[in-house]
Design an enzyme around this catalytic site. Structure first.
Site, PDB file in Angstrom:
ATOM      1  N   LYS A 121       0.914  -1.329   0.601  1.00 12.69           N
ATOM      2  CA  LYS A 121       0.176   0.370   0.060  1.00 12.69           C
ATOM      3  C   LYS A 121       0.877   1.075  -0.047  1.00 12.69           C
ATOM      4  O   LYS A 121       0.300   2.005  -0.483  1.00 12.69           O
ATOM      5  CB  LYS A 121      -0.791  -0.124   1.610  1.00 12.69           C
ATOM      6  CG  LYS A 121      -1.651   1.469   1.146  1.00 12.69           C
ATOM      7  CD  LYS A 121      -3.003   1.034   2.020  1.00 12.69           C
ATOM      8  CE  LYS A 121      -2.154   1.636   4.020  1.00 12.69           C
ATOM      9  NZ  LYS A 121      -2.828   2.016   4.605  1.00 12.69           N
ATOM     10  N   ASP A 139      -6.009   0.852   0.507  1.00 10.66           N
ATOM     11  CA  ASP A 139      -6.029   0.852   1.788  1.00 10.66           C
ATOM     12  C   ASP A 139      -7.418   0.079   1.929  1.00 10.66           C
ATOM     13  O   ASP A 139      -8.380  -0.420   0.758  1.00 10.66           O
ATOM     14  CB  ASP A 139      -6.781   2.049   2.037  1.00 10.66           C
ATOM     15  CG  ASP A 139      -7.566   3.044   1.017  1.00 10.66           C
ATOM     16  OD1 ASP A 139      -7.756   2.769   0.554  1.00 10.66           O
ATOM     17  OD2 ASP A 139      -7.205   4.379   1.909  1.00 10.66           O
TER      18      ASP A 139
END
Length: 220
Positions: A121, A139
């Site tokens: 991420k 996310d």
């Protein structure tokens, strides 16, 4: 409508709804985004933006953070939660940047993944926001919304979601698409309340919206 066609239509509508969507973490240098995204784990971006100001007052550059005692970093970042582990990762990451990259953040995805405290991420966020390269940031907002929309089916693991989205999201759209998902997830397709499908720009094409519409029709 295929998943790819659905994805393109969702992208188009979210562009109109959130034309200026972008990263909500404040930064003016790449290494600061690395610090902020590590602090943002289980913490709001708004709180991180306040805390990093104090951190940079004391440690204004990579060299200063790399040389800082971990306990000093922890004392400042503690309000973000998980202070000990975050401080340790930030310290180790800055040391690697200083010793291996001359204080610069590498623009290579695999190199970013090797930095302490950096996962997919974070690496995708850096690649997309700092270097303008194709990126998909999976996310919690992204994972929740793409499942609700029907772009993926019952997939919760971030890397698996990312791999599925790469198949249907044009590379040049991925980064901005994910930023728009964050705004849409906060404003409309919320997590802690029932999604506000009645005012959603995707209502008629979203899998969740269609289910709710069918349920309403049955009760009439």
């Amino acid at each position: 409508m295929t998943k790819k066609q659905l994805a393109l239509e969702i992208i188009r509508r979210l562009k109109e709804a959130y034309p200026d969507a972008g990263c909500t973490l404040d930064y003016d240098e790449a290494w600061k985004l690395l610090v902020s995204v590590r602090l943002a784990a289980q913490c709001t971006d708004a709180r991180v933006n306040v805390i990093v100001e104090k951190l940079y007052e004391k440690f204004p550059d990579v060299d200063a953070l790399a040389a800082a005692d971990v306990s000093e970093i922890e004392e400042i970042v503690r309000p973000c939660g998980l202070g000990k582990s975050k401080a340790k990762d930030i310290s180790a990451c800055m040391k690697v940047l200083k010793e291996q990259y001359g204080g610069k953040v590498p623009d290579d995805f695999d190199a970013l993944l090797k930095l302490p405290g950096v996962g997919r991420k974070s690496a995708n966020l850096i690649m997309g926001d700092v270097f303008g390269k194709p990126a998909i940031v999976t996310d919690t907002h992204c994972i929740r919304l793409v499942n609700r929309m029907g772009l993926v089916k019952d997939i919760k693991e971030p890397k698996k979601v990312e791999m599925e989205l790469w198949k249907i999201i044009p590379p040049e759209e991925g980064n901005d698409f994910c930023h728009r998902l964050v705004e849409h997830g906060r404003d409309v397709c919320t997590a802690r309340t029932t999604p506000h499908c009645d005012r959603c720009v995707l209502n008629d094409i979203c899998a969740t919206g269609k289910k709710l519409m069918k349920a309403e029709q049955k009760t009439k």
